[in-house]
Motif scaffolding. Structure first.
Motif, PDB file in Angstrom:
ATOM      1  N   ILE A   1      33.234 -33.912 -19.766  1.00  0.00           N
ATOM      2  CA  ILE A   1      32.786 -35.147 -20.427  1.00  0.00           C
ATOM      3  C   ILE A   1      32.898 -36.330 -19.474  1.00  0.00           C
ATOM      4  CG2 ILE A   1      33.366 -36.795 -22.262  1.00  0.00           C
ATOM      5  CD1 ILE A   1      34.072 -34.336 -24.002  1.00  0.00           C
ATOM      6  N   CYS A   2      34.003 -36.421 -18.757  1.00  0.00           N
ATOM      7  CA  CYS A   2      34.163 -37.506 -17.783  1.00  0.00           C
ATOM      8  C   CYS A   2      33.110 -37.426 -16.687  1.00  0.00           C
ATOM      9  CB  CYS A   2      35.561 -37.465 -17.165  1.00  0.00           C
ATOM     10  SG  CYS A   2      36.859 -37.995 -18.274  1.00  0.00           S
ATOM     11  N   ALA A   3      32.830 -36.235 -16.202  1.00  0.00           N
ATOM     12  CA  ALA A   3      31.814 -36.067 -15.168  1.00  0.00           C
ATOM     13  C   ALA A   3      30.437 -36.472 -15.688  1.00  0.00           C
ATOM     14  CB  ALA A   3      31.793 -34.618 -14.688  1.00  0.00           C
ATOM     15  N   GLY A   4      30.136 -36.133 -16.927  1.00  0.00           N
ATOM     16  CA  GLY A   4      28.861 -36.525 -17.516  1.00  0.00           C
ATOM     17  C   GLY A   4      28.741 -38.030 -17.656  1.00  0.00           C
ATOM     18  N   LEU A   5      29.823 -38.673 -18.088  1.00  0.00           N
ATOM     19  CA  LEU A   5      29.804 -40.132 -18.205  1.00  0.00           C
ATOM     20  C   LEU A   5      29.649 -40.803 -16.850  1.00  0.00           C
ATOM     21  CD1 LEU A   5      32.568 -40.677 -20.913  1.00  0.00           C
ATOM     22  CD2 LEU A   5      30.103 -41.016 -21.169  1.00  0.00           C
ATOM     23  N   LEU A   6      30.333 -40.293 -15.850  1.00  0.00           N
ATOM     24  CA  LEU A   6      30.188 -40.846 -14.504  1.00  0.00           C
ATOM     25  C   LEU A   6      28.754 -40.694 -14.007  1.00  0.00           C
ATOM     26  CD1 LEU A   6      33.485 -39.681 -12.786  1.00  0.00           C
ATOM     27  CD2 LEU A   6      32.832 -42.003 -13.382  1.00  0.00           C
ATOM     28  N   ARG A   7      28.148 -39.566 -14.309  1.00  0.00           N
ATOM     29  CA  ARG A   7      26.762 -39.319 -13.899  1.00  0.00           C
ATOM     30  C   ARG A   7      25.809 -40.315 -14.556  1.00  0.00           C
ATOM     31  NH1 ARG A   7      23.462 -37.054 -10.154  1.00  0.00           N
ATOM     32  NH2 ARG A   7      21.672 -36.105 -11.132  1.00  0.00           N
ATOM     33  N   VAL A   8      26.091 -40.675 -15.822  1.00  0.00           N
ATOM     34  CA  VAL A   8      25.230 -41.617 -16.540  1.00  0.00           C
ATOM     35  C   VAL A   8      25.412 -43.036 -16.007  1.00  0.00           C
ATOM     36  CG1 VAL A   8      24.876 -42.716 -18.787  1.00  0.00           C
ATOM     37  CG2 VAL A   8      25.096 -40.236 -18.635  1.00  0.00           C
TER      38      VAL A   8
ATOM     39  N   TRP B   1      23.123 -46.085  -6.858  1.00  0.00           N
ATOM     40  CA  TRP B   1      24.301 -46.948  -6.822  1.00  0.00           C
ATOM     41  C   TRP B   1      25.346 -46.388  -5.869  1.00  0.00           C
ATOM     42  CZ3 TRP B   1      29.488 -46.866  -7.564  1.00  0.00           C
ATOM     43  CH2 TRP B   1      30.123 -48.100  -7.721  1.00  0.00           C
ATOM     44  N   VAL B   2      25.557 -45.097  -5.940  1.00  0.00           N
ATOM     45  CA  VAL B   2      26.553 -44.457  -5.074  1.00  0.00           C
ATOM     46  C   VAL B   2      26.136 -44.577  -3.613  1.00  0.00           C
ATOM     47  CG1 VAL B   2      27.652 -42.270  -4.472  1.00  0.00           C
ATOM     48  CG2 VAL B   2      27.345 -42.881  -6.867  1.00  0.00           C
ATOM     49  N   ARG B   3      24.864 -44.350  -3.321  1.00  0.00           N
ATOM     50  CA  ARG B   3      24.392 -44.493  -1.935  1.00  0.00           C
ATOM     51  C   ARG B   3      24.550 -45.921  -1.438  1.00  0.00           C
ATOM     52  NH1 ARG B   3      19.452 -41.487  -3.212  1.00  0.00           N
ATOM     53  NH2 ARG B   3      19.999 -39.330  -2.893  1.00  0.00           N
ATOM     54  N   GLU B   4      24.246 -46.888  -2.296  1.00  0.00           N
ATOM     55  CA  GLU B   4      24.324 -48.293  -1.901  1.00  0.00           C
ATOM     56  C   GLU B   4      25.759 -48.723  -1.628  1.00  0.00           C
ATOM     57  OE1 GLU B   4      23.623 -52.624  -3.994  1.00  0.00           O
ATOM     58  OE2 GLU B   4      22.388 -50.929  -4.633  1.00  0.00           O
ATOM     59  N   HIS B   5      26.695 -48.292  -2.475  1.00  0.00           N
ATOM     60  CA  HIS B   5      28.067 -48.770  -2.355  1.00  0.00           C
ATOM     61  C   HIS B   5      28.985 -47.856  -1.553  1.00  0.00           C
ATOM     62  CE1 HIS B   5      27.623 -52.192  -5.023  1.00  0.00           C
ATOM     63  NE2 HIS B   5      26.807 -51.429  -5.741  1.00  0.00           N
ATOM     64  N   LEU B   6      28.677 -46.572  -1.489  1.00  0.00           N
ATOM     65  CA  LEU B   6      29.591 -45.643  -0.819  1.00  0.00           C
ATOM     66  C   LEU B   6      28.924 -44.842   0.289  1.00  0.00           C
ATOM     67  CD1 LEU B   6      31.342 -44.251  -4.016  1.00  0.00           C
ATOM     68  CD2 LEU B   6      32.086 -46.135  -2.568  1.00  0.00           C
ATOM     69  N   GLY B   7      27.649 -45.082   0.545  1.00  0.00           N
ATOM     70  CA  GLY B   7      26.901 -44.246   1.479  1.00  0.00           C
ATOM     71  C   GLY B   7      27.102 -44.548   2.945  1.00  0.00           C
ATOM     72  N   LYS B   8      27.719 -45.673   3.273  1.00  0.00           N
ATOM     73  CA  LYS B   8      27.908 -46.039   4.673  1.00  0.00           C
ATOM     74  C   LYS B   8      29.309 -45.665   5.124  1.00  0.00           C
ATOM     75  CE  LYS B   8      24.898 -49.889   3.786  1.00  0.00           C
ATOM     76  NZ  LYS B   8      24.964 -51.203   3.192  1.00  0.00           N
ATOM     77  N   ARG B   9      29.525 -45.745   6.408  1.00  0.00           N
ATOM     78  CA  ARG B   9      30.866 -45.483   6.938  1.00  0.00           C
ATOM     79  C   ARG B   9      31.624 -46.793   7.039  1.00  0.00           C
ATOM     80  NH1 ARG B   9      31.247 -40.478  10.486  1.00  0.00           N
ATOM     81  NH2 ARG B   9      29.433 -39.322   9.842  1.00  0.00           N
ATOM     82  N   GLY B  10      32.899 -46.726   6.856  1.00  0.00           N
ATOM     83  CA  GLY B  10      33.718 -47.920   7.014  1.00  0.00           C
ATOM     84  C   GLY B  10      34.842 -47.967   6.004  1.00  0.00           C
ATOM     85  N   ILE B  11      35.750 -48.862   6.269  1.00  0.00           N
ATOM     86  CA  ILE B  11      36.944 -48.981   5.435  1.00  0.00           C
ATOM     87  C   ILE B  11      36.606 -49.531   4.051  1.00  0.00           C
ATOM     88  CG2 ILE B  11      37.604 -51.276   6.254  1.00  0.00           C
ATOM     89  CD1 ILE B  11      40.053 -48.440   5.581  1.00  0.00           C
ATOM     90  N   ARG B  12      35.609 -50.405   3.953  1.00  0.00           N
ATOM     91  CA  ARG B  12      35.232 -50.965   2.643  1.00  0.00           C
ATOM     92  C   ARG B  12      34.771 -49.867   1.687  1.00  0.00           C
ATOM     93  NH1 ARG B  12      31.310 -55.678   2.676  1.00  0.00           N
ATOM     94  NH2 ARG B  12      32.071 -55.763   0.545  1.00  0.00           N
ATOM     95  N   GLN B  13      33.989 -48.927   2.194  1.00  0.00           N
ATOM     96  CA  GLN B  13      33.514 -47.845   1.339  1.00  0.00           C
ATOM     97  C   GLN B  13      34.666 -46.939   0.917  1.00  0.00           C
ATOM     98  OE1 GLN B  13      31.837 -49.009   3.965  1.00  0.00           O
ATOM     99  NE2 GLN B  13      30.138 -49.829   2.815  1.00  0.00           N
TER     100      GLN B  13
END
Length: 64
Positions: free
Chosen positions: A30-37, A43-55
């Motif tokens: 259920i948690c995985a489904g909610l995260l997917r929605v 969004w994940v690519r935009e915020h976590l797709g790059k390398r670096g400490i911020r991501q």
């Protein structure tokens, strides 16, 4: 101990373990489904797709 009794015992224990884990597995699905929605791939690519400490920090905070 015969092979058939060992097999029956194994199956009983496997069924017991599955029954014990089922509420936690269901909660996880259920948690995985909610995260997917709520977090789209874009969004994940935009915020976590790059390398670096911020991501890394963002990923840790989202994980918490």
């Amino acid at each position: 101990m015969s092979i058939s009794s060992t097999l029956i015992n194994f199956l009983k224990e496997t069924w017991w373990l599955t029954a014990e884990m089922s509420p936690y597995l269901l909660f996880g699905f259920i948690c995985a489904g909610l995260l997917r929605v709520f977090f789209t791939e874009e969004w994940v690519r935009e915020h976590l797709g790059k390398r670096g400490i911020r991501q890394i920090i963002k990923a840790v905070l989202i994980g918490i």
